[in-house]
Design a protein around this motif. Structure first.
Motif, PDB file in Angstrom:
ATOM      1  N   ASN A  64       0.836  -1.199   0.000  1.00  0.00           N
ATOM      2  CA  ASN A  64       0.000   0.000   0.000  1.00  0.00           C
ATOM      3  C   ASN A  64       0.870   1.249   0.000  1.00  0.00           C
ATOM      4  O   ASN A  64       0.638   2.178  -0.773  1.00  0.00           O
ATOM      5  CB  ASN A  64      -0.933  -0.019   1.207  1.00  0.00           C
ATOM      6  N   GLU A  70      -2.020  -4.701  -3.772  1.00  0.00           N
ATOM      7  CA  GLU A  70      -2.055  -5.180  -2.384  1.00  0.00           C
ATOM      8  C   GLU A  70      -2.598  -6.603  -2.323  1.00  0.00           C
ATOM      9  O   GLU A  70      -3.730  -6.836  -1.936  1.00  0.00           O
ATOM     10  CB  GLU A  70      -2.904  -4.235  -1.541  1.00  0.00           C
ATOM     11  N   THR A 104      -5.455   7.320  -6.883  1.00  0.00           N
ATOM     12  CA  THR A 104      -4.483   7.052  -5.817  1.00  0.00           C
ATOM     13  C   THR A 104      -3.745   8.327  -5.463  1.00  0.00           C
ATOM     14  O   THR A 104      -3.596   8.661  -4.274  1.00  0.00           O
ATOM     15  CB  THR A 104      -3.491   5.958  -6.267  1.00  0.00           C
ATOM     16  N   ARG A 158       2.621   8.226   2.938  1.00  0.00           N
ATOM     17  CA  ARG A 158       1.826   7.035   3.215  1.00  0.00           C
ATOM     18  C   ARG A 158       2.441   6.226   4.343  1.00  0.00           C
ATOM     19  O   ARG A 158       1.738   5.691   5.183  1.00  0.00           O
ATOM     20  CB  ARG A 158       1.664   6.203   1.954  1.00  0.00           C
ATOM     21  N   GLY A 163      -0.744   4.537   5.492  1.00  0.00           N
ATOM     22  CA  GLY A 163      -1.448   4.221   4.255  1.00  0.00           C
ATOM     23  C   GLY A 163      -2.681   5.058   4.084  1.00  0.00           C
ATOM     24  O   GLY A 163      -2.978   5.936   4.867  1.00  0.00           O
TER      25      GLY A 163
END
Length: 164
Positions: A64, A70, A104, A158, A163
Motif C-alpha cells: 500500500n 495489495e 491514488t 503514506r 497508508g
C-alpha cells in the motif's frame, strides 16, 4: 536523491532470481523478507522464517505504501520496492491524465491536506494545484508533474500515516 550507490546495489540484487513468496512459505528468503519489512517499519514480529498472517499483513501494508497491488504476494516488483524503499513502475502523471492511478494520487494528496476536491481520477486544475503545493512543501521541482521524485515523496507520506 532517490537512488544512491547502496540503493543501486539493492536494486541489482532485487533483479536477481528472487522467489515469489506467499502465505505458507518458509525458509531463508522469508527471513530476509521479514528483516527488510522490519527495517522498512512494516513488520514488528519475530524473524522466524515463516510467512504467516502477520507477515502477509506487513507485506500488504508495505505494498500500500509503495503503490503496489495489495495482494500479500512478494513478486519481483515488491522485492524491488523492498530493496530500494521507493515506488517502482509508477507512471509519470500530469494534467490531462485519467484513471485509477490518478485516484491514488488524489487520495494521498487528500491525506496531506493539499487536495480538497472530489476524488474522480481526473488530473485537472485542482489536482495540478495540489501536486504543485505538495512539491513546493517538500522541496521538489514545482512543475505539476508526478514523476519519480514526487512518487517517492508521496510514498513517504503514506508510510508516516499508515497508508490511505
Amino acid at each position: 536523491m532517490l537512488v544512491n550507490e547502496s540503493n543501486q546495489t539493492f536494486t541489482n540484487q532485487a533483479q536477481l532470481n528472487k522467489p515469489i513468496l506467499r502465505l505458507g512459505n518458509s525458509g531463508f528468503a522469508v527471513r530476509e523478507l521479514q528483516q527488510i519489512l522490519a527495517e522498512r517499519g512494516a513488520y514488528f514480529g519475530a524473524i522466524h522464517g515463516t510467512f504467516n498472517e502477520e507477515v502477509e499483513y506487513a507485506v500488504i501494508l508495505f505494498q500500500n505504501w509503495l503503490f503496489l497491488r495489495e495482494d500479500g504476494i512478494v513478486g519481483s516488483l515488491t522485492w524491488q520496492a523492498l530493496y530500494t524503499g521507493a515506488p517502482v513502475n509508477m507512471p509519470m502523471l500530469k494534467r490531462g491524465a485519467k484513471g485509477e492511478v490518478v485516484m491514488t494520487l488524489q487520495q494521498v494528496l487528500l491525506v496531506t491536506g493539499d487536495f480538497n476536491d472530489e476524488i474522480n481520477g481526473v488530473f485537472g486544475p485542482h489536482t495540478d494545484a495540489a501536486v504543485r503545493f505538495f512539491q513546493k512543501r517538500n522541496g521538489l521541482l514545482v512543475d505539476g508533474i508526478v514523476g519519480k521524485n514526487t512518487w517517492y515523496a508521496l510514498s513517504q507520506v503514506r508510510q508516516q500515516t499508515g497508508g490511505c
